[in-house]
Design an enzyme around this catalytic site. Structure first.
Site, PDB file in Angstrom:
ATOM      1  N   HIS A  32     -40.749  83.144  30.532  1.00  0.00           N
ATOM      2  CA  HIS A  32     -40.521  84.169  31.550  1.00  0.00           C
ATOM      3  C   HIS A  32     -39.537  85.193  31.004  1.00  0.00           C
ATOM      4  O   HIS A  32     -38.371  84.884  30.799  1.00  0.00           O
ATOM      5  CB  HIS A  32     -39.967  83.533  32.824  1.00  0.00           C
ATOM      6  CG  HIS A  32     -40.928  82.597  33.484  1.00  0.00           C
ATOM      7  ND1 HIS A  32     -41.267  81.375  32.948  1.00  0.00           N
ATOM      8  CD2 HIS A  32     -41.631  82.717  34.640  1.00  0.00           C
ATOM      9  CE1 HIS A  32     -42.131  80.760  33.754  1.00  0.00           C
ATOM     10  NE2 HIS A  32     -42.373  81.555  34.781  1.00  0.00           N
ATOM     11  N   PRO A 121     -37.750  73.353  39.808  1.00  0.00           N
ATOM     12  CA  PRO A 121     -38.242  73.787  41.124  1.00  0.00           C
ATOM     13  C   PRO A 121     -37.299  74.813  41.743  1.00  0.00           C
ATOM     14  O   PRO A 121     -36.105  74.552  41.881  1.00  0.00           O
ATOM     15  CB  PRO A 121     -38.262  72.495  41.939  1.00  0.00           C
ATOM     16  CG  PRO A 121     -38.257  71.388  40.942  1.00  0.00           C
ATOM     17  CD  PRO A 121     -37.493  71.904  39.762  1.00  0.00           C
ATOM     18  N   ASP A 161     -35.035  85.896  44.285  1.00  0.00           N
ATOM     19  CA  ASP A 161     -35.656  85.952  45.602  1.00  0.00           C
ATOM     20  C   ASP A 161     -36.325  84.634  45.963  1.00  0.00           C
ATOM     21  O   ASP A 161     -36.259  84.185  47.108  1.00  0.00           O
ATOM     22  CB  ASP A 161     -36.706  87.079  45.631  1.00  0.00           C
ATOM     23  CG  ASP A 161     -36.080  88.456  45.537  1.00  0.00           C
ATOM     24  OD1 ASP A 161     -35.442  88.880  46.517  1.00  0.00           O
ATOM     25  OD2 ASP A 161     -36.233  89.114  44.491  1.00  0.00           O
ATOM     26  N   ILE A 193     -39.367  91.431  43.212  1.00  0.00           N
ATOM     27  CA  ILE A 193     -40.682  91.059  42.666  1.00  0.00           C
ATOM     28  C   ILE A 193     -40.797  89.538  42.575  1.00  0.00           C
ATOM     29  O   ILE A 193     -39.868  88.859  42.132  1.00  0.00           O
ATOM     30  CB  ILE A 193     -40.902  91.679  41.268  1.00  0.00           C
ATOM     31  CG1 ILE A 193     -40.960  93.198  41.363  1.00  0.00           C
ATOM     32  CG2 ILE A 193     -42.176  91.140  40.618  1.00  0.00           C
ATOM     33  CD1 ILE A 193     -42.170  93.748  42.132  1.00  0.00           C
ATOM     34  N   HIS A 267     -43.357  89.157  34.868  1.00  0.00           N
ATOM     35  CA  HIS A 267     -42.598  88.027  35.412  1.00  0.00           C
ATOM     36  C   HIS A 267     -42.640  86.821  34.493  1.00  0.00           C
ATOM     37  O   HIS A 267     -41.611  86.237  34.169  1.00  0.00           O
ATOM     38  CB  HIS A 267     -43.149  87.655  36.792  1.00  0.00           C
ATOM     39  CG  HIS A 267     -42.459  86.475  37.421  1.00  0.00           C
ATOM     40  ND1 HIS A 267     -42.862  85.174  37.214  1.00  0.00           N
ATOM     41  CD2 HIS A 267     -41.389  86.413  38.250  1.00  0.00           C
ATOM     42  CE1 HIS A 267     -42.073  84.358  37.896  1.00  0.00           C
ATOM     43  NE2 HIS A 267     -41.173  85.086  38.534  1.00  0.00           N
ATOM     44  N   SER A 385     -27.108  55.386  62.937  1.00  0.00           N
ATOM     45  CA  SER A 385     -28.280  54.544  62.706  1.00  0.00           C
ATOM     46  C   SER A 385     -28.341  54.028  61.279  1.00  0.00           C
ATOM     47  O   SER A 385     -28.762  52.898  61.034  1.00  0.00           O
ATOM     48  CB  SER A 385     -29.562  55.325  63.021  1.00  0.00           C
ATOM     49  OG  SER A 385     -29.711  55.543  64.397  1.00  0.00           O
ATOM     50  N   GLU A 412     -32.319  67.112  55.432  1.00  0.00           N
ATOM     51  CA  GLU A 412     -32.566  66.004  54.511  1.00  0.00           C
ATOM     52  C   GLU A 412     -32.729  66.459  53.065  1.00  0.00           C
ATOM     53  O   GLU A 412     -32.129  65.883  52.155  1.00  0.00           O
ATOM     54  CB  GLU A 412     -33.818  65.223  54.949  1.00  0.00           C
ATOM     55  CG  GLU A 412     -33.661  64.441  56.228  1.00  0.00           C
ATOM     56  CD  GLU A 412     -34.088  65.229  57.455  1.00  0.00           C
ATOM     57  OE1 GLU A 412     -34.196  64.628  58.536  1.00  0.00           O
ATOM     58  OE2 GLU A 412     -34.308  66.455  57.329  1.00  0.00           O
ATOM     59  N   PHE A 438     -38.402  59.858  56.337  1.00  0.00           N
ATOM     60  CA  PHE A 438     -37.983  61.218  56.000  1.00  0.00           C
ATOM     61  C   PHE A 438     -37.697  61.393  54.508  1.00  0.00           C
ATOM     62  O   PHE A 438     -37.300  62.485  54.083  1.00  0.00           O
ATOM     63  CB  PHE A 438     -36.774  61.620  56.840  1.00  0.00           C
ATOM     64  CG  PHE A 438     -37.039  61.605  58.317  1.00  0.00           C
ATOM     65  CD1 PHE A 438     -38.230  62.097  58.830  1.00  0.00           C
ATOM     66  CD2 PHE A 438     -36.116  61.068  59.202  1.00  0.00           C
ATOM     67  CE1 PHE A 438     -38.500  62.073  60.185  1.00  0.00           C
ATOM     68  CE2 PHE A 438     -36.373  61.030  60.565  1.00  0.00           C
ATOM     69  CZ  PHE A 438     -37.564  61.535  61.065  1.00  0.00           C
ATOM     70  N   HIS A 474     -42.695  57.915  62.782  1.00  0.00           N
ATOM     71  CA  HIS A 474     -41.445  57.373  62.258  1.00  0.00           C
ATOM     72  C   HIS A 474     -41.626  56.064  61.499  1.00  0.00           C
ATOM     73  O   HIS A 474     -40.651  55.527  60.973  1.00  0.00           O
ATOM     74  CB  HIS A 474     -40.444  57.157  63.403  1.00  0.00           C
ATOM     75  CG  HIS A 474     -39.788  58.421  63.864  1.00  0.00           C
ATOM     76  ND1 HIS A 474     -40.500  59.528  64.272  1.00  0.00           N
ATOM     77  CD2 HIS A 474     -38.472  58.763  63.991  1.00  0.00           C
ATOM     78  CE1 HIS A 474     -39.666  60.482  64.626  1.00  0.00           C
ATOM     79  NE2 HIS A 474     -38.427  60.049  64.462  1.00  0.00           N
TER      80      HIS A 474
END
Length: 666
Positions: A32, A121, A161, A193, A267, A385, A412, A438, A474
């Site tokens: 990139h 990521p 961005d 962009i 990019h 909990s 989370e 979760f 759940h």
């Protein structure tokens, strides 16, 4: 070129950063380029003029932390690491993105000196710097005394961005504003962009106003090439001690490209030899050799190394004074920073007849916290909990960072990624908790823990259909196998309180592997034969048959109790089986073949696995003639015990299914 005044030397250095980025991407024919060309001035300002760092000692405790959240622009960071004197050579730049190089496609912690976090990521770099800033404030509040501030540094990031659009980034930045992390400064490469085109095709929010409402100081630099304005903005950020700072720097993606700048076409692709030369011409670059570094640029960057050595030497002198005045704290600080604290045993004894593993976990966690001063963590609004609150400690606030408990709120994904940053900073053992179902929200951050070899602990409670009336949304089904599929993650589902204690010992002493402890909500018996050594080996014989076994029932978690009861039923019919508790596939798989065969003998075909989750993966342990009592549908809303009985999780049905299996295999 213009005469080399002091200001123009800085401009020449920025241009060199850009041309090295061009050459590296062209050599790799991949990478990139757009972001490095646009963001080079702000990165130069940080590395050359702002960061307190020593390239010869990248792990110096009191260095400023920098994370390139826009990890696709990695060549920008590698170029600056080389120029400032880190162990990143020109050859490393030429090997950009090649197998085994120090310069992988995205920054990878542990591969490249000076890289603090793995940022692939988009979005996760932001919660990691939030975690690092939390760690700095907590350690400073804990260890700094009088005028001996042994923890006193800033955390910086460059993001784009895409980072700010990702939900995980917003979760973390909201918490950062709430906690008033004044020593966190994020430079936002605002080039408008994205990969597919203009940012405004999908996002028209007012970033400045948005982050002001989150409790951030926001500053706008309208010209991304104006080094003086960038420098001034950073200094303003450092002066604001009660709020984190977001500096929006307006840049042009692919700056200098006559045909591609300002568009998505630069990019993520090399531009080709012809366009590369045109870009260099736009910069006034008259050096023909690729990877050229002018002597004046080398001289400019040499000051970084000189300043770094000086800053570390000053800190070393400060720390000597600290050691003389506070020797016990100094030793504790070093041991925490080096992750040298280990626990050999725990005194907690469970005398109750029955206790839920989540409750046992809370008890054990609190004993560990009394022995490990560096442990901090919290829950995503479920601490009562999850049983994750450290009882003798306060909750961290913007007024007082000493608290070892953190209110993460219903965040989370952000919580897990922040814990990664806390651990990466050093000096802290981090943990966090929520319901097992979760973990889906957190999966990418858990994966990053495993990739980065960060030994954080994930506390996942409400581990099965036994949680009952909350229903299928759940009730975890596929979550265990999903986590078990992840490399370098120890998943431990203890059968009782004593196995839970063993699981926490494994997690607390881990050096390079994160741990997910899977815990139940309902009470289970405290088992006489539960074994620390057995849990450490991942699986063991917890109940031996009264006579020579004709088969094995393998179980995890609360199902071990059911398996032992089924064993008694079978014995009344003169059918003898061994019961194996197998809390961790990963740890079991690490054992030698002799041990594994002693627990699961290959000559016994009658192996029945019992687990309230997916059957995927069990075939490896039960063999071709074995069977499972598992769940391959979603749950249902209703009493947990009734639902378990409906799905066959009773001692009577387990015994019946084993008899059927035995008869089939005759």
């Amino acid at each position: 070129m213009k005469p080399l005044t002091k200001e123009n030397i800085s401009e020449l250095s920025v241009t060199t950063v850009r041309t090295l980025s061009i050459d590296s991407v062209e050599y790799a024919q991949h990478g990139h380029l757009g972001m490095p060309l646009g963001a080079a001035p702000m990165a130069y300002a940080l590395f050359r003029n702002v960061l307190k760092h020593n390239p010869k000692n990248p792990k110096w405790y009191d260095r400023d932390r920098f994370v390139l959240s826009s990890g696709h622009g990695s060549i920008l960071q590698y170029t600056l690491l080389h120029l400032t004197g880190y162990d990143v050579s020109l050859s490393d730049l030429k090997n950009f993105r090649k197998l085994g190089s120090k310069t992988p496609g995205h920054p990878e912690v542990g591969y490249t000196p000076g890289v603090e976090a793995t940022t692939g990521p988009l979005g996760q770099g932001l919660p990691m710097v939030v975690g690092m800033a939390i760690a700095e404030r907590h350690l400073a509040a804990k260890y700094n005394k009088d005028d001996l501030n042994i923890v006193d540094h800033y955390t910086y990031s460059i993001c784009g961005d895409g980072d700010l659009m990702e939900g995980v980034g917003q979760e973390a930045m909201s918490l950062a504003g709430h906690l008033g992390l004044g020593k966190l400064i994020v430079l936002y490469d605002s080039n408008d962009i994205c990969s597919d085109g203009s940012v405004t095709d999908s996002n028209t929010e007012n970033v400045q106003e948005k982050y002001k409402t989150m409790g951030w100081q926001t500053i706008l630099v309208e010209d991304g090439n104006d080094l003086e304005k960038i420098q001034q903005a950073i200094e303003l950020g450092k002066k604001e001690t009660n709020k984190p700072t977001l500096i929006e720097v307006k840049t042009v993606i692919g700056y200098g490209s006559p045909n591609l700048s300002g568009t998505e076409h630069i990019h993520s692709n090399p531009v080709g030899e012809k366009e590369a030369q045109l870009i260099k011409q736009q910069y006034g670059w008259h050096f023909e050799d690729p990877f050229h570094i002018p002597d004046k640029v080398k001289e400019d960057f040499s000051q970084v190394l000189s300043n770094g050595l000086d800053n570390e030497n000053k800190w070393n002198e400060l720390f000597k004074q600290y050691q003389q005045k506070y020797p016990a704290l100094a030793t504790e600080f070093i041991r925490s920073m080096e992750n040298e604290i280990e626990i050999n045993e725990l005194s907690t004894e469970f005398t109750e007849e029955k206790v839920a593993t989540r409750s046992a976990s809370g008890t054990v966690l609190n004993e560990i916290a009394s022995k490990v001063p560096s442990i901090i963590g919290g829950s995503a609004d479920l601490a009562s909990s999850n049983k994750t609150t450290l009882r003798d400690n306060e909750f961290m606030t913007k007024e007082d960072y000493r608290g070892s408990n953190i209110h993460f709120g219903v965040r989370e994904f952000g919580m897990a990624a922040i814990i990664n940053g806390i651990a990466l900073h050093g000096g802290i053992k981090g943990y966090c908790g929520t319901f097992l179902v979760f973990s889906d929200y957190m999966r990418s951050a858990i994966r990053m823990s495993a990739i980065m070899k960060v030994p954080v602990t994930y506390v996942f409670t409400h581990d099965s259909i036994m949680l009952g009336p909350d229903g299928p949304t759940h009730q975890p089904i596929e979550h265990l196998i999903s986590l078990r599929a992840m490399p370098n993650l120890n998943v431990i589902r203890p059968a009782d309180a004593n196995e839970t204690k063993a699981a926490w010992l494994i997690a607390a002493n881990s050096k390079k592997t994160p741990t997910a402890i899977i815990l139940g909500r309902h009470d289970v018996p405290v088992l006489d034969n539960a074994s620390l050594e057995g849990v450490q080996k991942g699986g063991y014989l917890i109940s031996e048959g009264a006579e020579e076994a004709t088969g094995i029932i393998i179980a995890t978690g609360s199902e071990v109790e059911l398996a032992i009861k089924a064993q008694k039923i079978l014995e009344s019919k003169n059918i003898f089986v061994n019961v194996v508790s197998m809390p961790s596939w990963e740890l079991f798989n690490q054992q030698n073949e002799d041990y594994k065969n002693s627990v699961l003998p290959s000559n016994l075909d009658n192996k029945l696995a019992v687990e309230m989750g997916s059957d995927i993966g069990w075939r490896e342990y039960i063999g071709p003639k074995g069977d499972t009592i598992t769940i391959n549908t979603f749950g249902d809303s209703g009493n947990g015990q009734e639902l378990a009985e409906k799905l066959g999780f009773t001692p009577e049905n387990i015994a019946h299914r084993f008899i059927e299996l035995k008869e089939r295999n005759l």
